[in-house]
Design an enzyme around this catalytic site. Structure first.
Site, short mmCIF file in Angstrom:
data_model
loop_
_atom_site.label_atom_id
_atom_site.label_comp_id
_atom_site.label_asym_id
_atom_site.label_seq_id
_atom_site.Cartn_x
_atom_site.Cartn_y
_atom_site.Cartn_z
CB CYS A 113 94.96 53.39 112.29
SG CYS A 113 93.79 52.04 112.26
CD GLU A 114 91.45 52.88 105.56
OE1 GLU A 114 91.58 53.95 104.95
OE2 GLU A 114 91.23 51.80 105.01
CG HIS A 115 91.11 49.55 109.84
ND1 HIS A 115 92.37 49.20 109.40
CD2 HIS A 115 90.29 49.35 108.77
CE1 HIS A 115 92.30 48.80 108.14
NE2 HIS A 115 91.07 48.89 107.74
CG HIS A 116 91.46 50.80 115.53
ND1 HIS A 116 92.22 50.03 114.69
CD2 HIS A 116 90.68 49.94 116.24
CE1 HIS A 116 91.93 48.75 114.87
NE2 HIS A 116 91.00 48.66 115.81
CD GLN A 154 103.54 51.31 107.94
OE1 GLN A 154 103.11 51.06 109.07
NE2 GLN A 154 104.80 51.06 107.61
CG HIS A 182 100.27 50.78 113.01
ND1 HIS A 182 99.33 50.84 112.02
CD2 HIS A 182 101.47 50.78 112.38
CE1 HIS A 182 99.93 50.84 110.83
NE2 HIS A 182 101.23 50.81 111.03
CB CYS A 184 95.03 50.75 116.50
SG CYS A 184 95.90 50.41 114.98
#
Ligand SMILES: [Zn+2]
Length: 224
Positions: A113-116, A154, A182, A184
């Site tokens: 995940c590019e956010h976490h 995703q 996910h 996260c």
């Protein structure tokens, strides 16, 4: 926009897992630095992160971690950022004139995940209808893996795989469904360990012809 408001909305994008573009947001100079230098610099910065957290980097178990993480980032889990690692796709002539649907299901993939920066993992199901050429089955896996090895959302991952297959196969008749967990979502935040996220990409006949789409969905036994 004040800084606090800006930060609040950045955090919201991350928590809601909203991506902002179809292309992976990369800078123009992304590959001017070679891999060895990237490993060296990430190692240095990761050591600093561990230091800030108060971890004792002289401990035998921890001292190799910054190097391991840096190498893993550059050479493994984020190696799909670099176009030089893109799998070369060899096409074969469809001699036996198979022009029915080809489905490859349950392709295991691991992404982040590019956010976490924690794992997204699950199964990809891919289908295409040949227009005269076919692709080796392992190449489909490799294309899925290549785009997975990036910081991702995703939805974007699903679209990137679909568009690559359109380009490689020279047909619009491509479908991709991804069903993923996910970390996260499961290991932090709302701590939901059961939910999975399904995303889809339908093009050509899969988009416009209900029968083709249903046939694909039947094969992967996901009822509409
Ligand atoms: Zn996340």
């Amino acid at each position: 926009m004040g800084i606090d408001i800006a930060r609040a909305s950045f955090e919201e994008i991350g928590e809601e897992h909203v991506g902002t573009s179809f292309e992976t947001p990369l800078r123009e100079d992304a590959f001017e630095m070679d891999d060895d230098l990237k490993v060296e610099l990430i190692e240095k910065h990761f050591r600093e992160i561990m230091n800030i957290m108060g971890l004792d980097l002289t401990d035998d178990s921890l001292k190799g971690t910054p190097h391991r993480v840096a190498k893993m980032y550059v050479k493994e889990v984020f190696s799909g950022l670099n176009p030089k690692n893109k799998p070369a796709a060899k096409l074969f002539e469809n001699k036996y004139k198979y022009n029915e649907m080809l489905v490859e299901k349950d392709i295991t993939f691991h992404s982040h995940c590019e956010h976490h920066f924690v794992p997204i993992y699950g199964k990809a199901h891919v289908a295409y209808i040949s227009n005269g050429s076919v692709i080796g089955l392992s190449k489909i896996n490799r294309i899925v893996q290549y785009f997975s090895k990036r910081p991702q959302v995703q939805e974007r991952l699903t679209m990137q795989i679909g568009n690559e297959l359109i380009e490689v196969l020279g047909t619009q008749d491509v479908a991709v469904i991804m069903d993923a967990y996910h970390m996260c979502v499961s290991s932090r935040g709302v701590n939901d360990t059961n939910s999975s996220t399904v995303t889809s990409f339908f093009s050509g006949k899969f988009k416009h012809d209900e029968q083709s789409r249903n046939e694909f969905l039947k094969y992967i036994s996901l009822e509409k």
